[in-house]
Design an enzyme around this catalytic site. Sequence first.
Site, mmCIF file in Angstrom:
data_model
loop_
_atom_site.group_PDB
_atom_site.id
_atom_site.type_symbol
_atom_site.label_atom_id
_atom_site.label_comp_id
_atom_site.label_asym_id
_atom_site.label_seq_id
_atom_site.Cartn_x
_atom_site.Cartn_y
_atom_site.Cartn_z
ATOM 1 N N PRO A 40 -2.700 -11.281 -4.243
ATOM 2 C CA PRO A 40 -3.086 -12.126 -5.384
ATOM 3 C C PRO A 40 -4.416 -12.853 -5.229
ATOM 4 O O PRO A 40 -4.720 -13.745 -6.016
ATOM 5 C CB PRO A 40 -1.924 -13.131 -5.453
ATOM 6 C CG PRO A 40 -1.489 -13.274 -4.028
ATOM 7 C CD PRO A 40 -1.667 -11.918 -3.404
ATOM 8 N N GLY A 41 -5.187 -12.485 -4.226
ATOM 9 C CA GLY A 41 -6.555 -13.020 -4.164
ATOM 10 C C GLY A 41 -6.748 -14.160 -3.181
ATOM 11 O O GLY A 41 -7.811 -14.795 -3.191
ATOM 12 N N CYS A 70 0.085 -8.110 7.732
ATOM 13 C CA CYS A 70 0.973 -9.227 8.097
ATOM 14 C C CYS A 70 2.218 -8.620 8.752
ATOM 15 O O CYS A 70 3.333 -8.841 8.309
ATOM 16 C CB CYS A 70 1.303 -10.100 6.897
ATOM 17 S SG CYS A 70 1.934 -9.236 5.465
HETATM 18 C C1 LIG Z 1 -0.987 -7.615 1.805
HETATM 19 S S1 LIG Z 1 -1.195 -7.556 0.095
HETATM 20 C C2 LIG Z 1 -2.803 -8.268 -0.076
HETATM 21 C C3 LIG Z 1 -2.827 -9.775 -0.001
HETATM 22 C C4 LIG Z 1 -4.199 -10.342 -0.354
HETATM 23 N N1 LIG Z 1 -5.249 -9.771 0.461
HETATM 24 C C5 LIG Z 1 -4.256 -11.849 -0.235
HETATM 25 O O1 LIG Z 1 -4.676 -12.373 0.788
HETATM 26 O O2 LIG Z 1 -3.865 -12.517 -1.196
HETATM 27 C C6 LIG Z 1 -1.545 -5.848 -0.151
HETATM 28 C C7 LIG Z 1 -2.003 -5.513 -1.549
HETATM 29 O O3 LIG Z 1 -2.431 -4.149 -1.512
HETATM 30 C C8 LIG Z 1 -2.249 -3.601 -2.784
HETATM 31 N N2 LIG Z 1 -2.363 -2.140 -2.631
HETATM 32 C C9 LIG Z 1 -1.442 -1.269 -2.138
HETATM 33 N N3 LIG Z 1 -1.940 -0.019 -2.113
HETATM 34 C C10 LIG Z 1 -3.215 -0.103 -2.576
HETATM 35 C C11 LIG Z 1 -4.259 0.843 -2.792
HETATM 36 N N4 LIG Z 1 -4.068 2.152 -2.520
HETATM 37 N N5 LIG Z 1 -5.427 0.421 -3.294
HETATM 38 C C12 LIG Z 1 -5.625 -0.903 -3.577
HETATM 39 N N6 LIG Z 1 -4.675 -1.844 -3.399
HETATM 40 C C13 LIG Z 1 -3.495 -1.449 -2.901
HETATM 41 C C14 LIG Z 1 -0.900 -4.141 -3.200
HETATM 42 O O4 LIG Z 1 -0.753 -4.094 -4.610
HETATM 43 C C15 LIG Z 1 -0.964 -5.560 -2.649
HETATM 44 O O5 LIG Z 1 -1.380 -6.465 -3.650
#
Ligand SMILES: C[S@@+](CC[C@H](N)C(=O)[O-])C[C@H]1O[C@@H](n2cnc3c(N)ncnc32)[C@H](O)[C@@H]1O
Length: 446
Positions: A258-259, A376
């Site tokens: 979520p950013g 994580c």
């Molecule tokens: C660990 S979370 C990211 C958390 C974010 N970086 C933060 O600190 O708020 C991983 C994210 O990767 C996205 N995701 C999964 N596969 C992806 C892909 N092939 N390309 C881009 N985003 C992807 C998911 O929707 C998810 O929101």
Amino acid sequence: MTHPAPPLWRQLQAAAAIVAGVRRGESTATTLPRVAQDLRAGAQALAFHALRHLGRAEALRRLLARRAPPPDADALLCTALALSWREEAAPYPPFTLVDQAVEAAKRSAETRPQQAFINACLRRFLRERDALVAATDADPVARWNHPRWWIARLRHDWPDAWEAILEANNAQPPLTLRVNTHRISRGPLQELLAVAHIASTPVGRYGLLLDRSRPVDAIPGFADGLWSVQDAGAQLAAGLVTAGLPPTARILDACAAPGGKTAHIGELLPKARLLALDVDPRRCERIHQNLQRLGVHAEVRAADAADTRGWWDGEPFDAILLDAPCTASGIVRRHPDVRWLRRESDVEQLAAEQKRLLTALWPLLKPGGHLVYCTCSVFRAEGADQMAAFLAHNSAAVLQPGPGHLMPGRGEVGGTLPDNQESDHDGFFYAVLQKSALDAPARQEP
Ligand SMILES: C[S@@+](CC[C@H](N)C(=O)[O-])C[C@H]1O[C@@H](n2cnc3c(N)ncnc32)[C@H](O)[C@@H]1O
């Protein structure tokens, strides 16, 4: 006007419905919004507690009744057992919990036929508690409240630390804020919190650890974008990404929603040309909302980051953050449902997806630039092993000294941690890969 708290039996019904949902494979993030507003906070607290003790509760239930009752009744019975098996940690006196669980059974058409059965099991449990608990001690799932495969994997990955990791996973996490240093510095924010009688302690470079958890809207400064909720371990990412970059660097946050980390990068380097991608368009909305609240600018796009032909304009990046999708095995203390929702096969599947993303994004990095890979997770397959495999096939990638694996709690780390030694953080893996300056330039055309 204050409303009286809903009766405990209603909260127990709602908590048991959440536990039943997890057993069907539904995350608490899906089921909690379905709970009536007046019950939600109480039901969440009870359900999270129950999920942290579900292995023990299920073992006790098997001793009390070999055959499980229908799912709704079993969820209620196990929720009551999970909440009351250890008197000193129980949120209410066990007798009260048992009375109210029987009342909850009576008040619902789904569980009423099992009311007498639930009553008999729970009364016997109260009479024979110590012996029953002792009889489940040898079962690792009861002892550690994690699936058997998860315990075995941690033992394999961390022969000296697996018990400490499991203990930390069952503890309540702290509430940590990240100061938006673009808007306020840490000292003045601490003073603002103190006026609202909120005590805080500095952690890491940007964090404040609060004395206890509380709702976000009870802490001053949220709407004004003075801070975000972010674990101290997660707060390491932006510092690693922005280290050594010029103010207008071009930065990619490949899995951004979520950013949280996108916003932090923007807070540290407000003039950076920041591109945030996420494959899920609805989650991209969350990025927009967070950036707006915090006063950070970034281009946000919904795209599969690994499908670079679909979104890349051909200009290489000075730095890339790949916060890859993972099992979330490092943040189970915040999300106690995760351990029961994951399957062992998820680890290999997610590791394959991480590899796909890493392989696709590496060519987009400028020679001399760096890529921060993080998950994580505390599983080596998603961290150290993933990195070792990548390095073996990419001679231009040079691993920089960095945090490596962070254990949840105040645990050991597998690398050099710049500034969070004393903090209580979630489990993470971080690797910083620098691209050798002599590497062939990246493709200029999409
Ligand atoms: C660990 S979370 C990211 C958390 C974010 N970086 C933060 O600190 O708020 C991983 C994210 O990767 C996205 N995701 C999964 N596969 C992806 C892909 N092939 N390309 C881009 N985003 C992807 C998911 O929707 C998810 O929101």
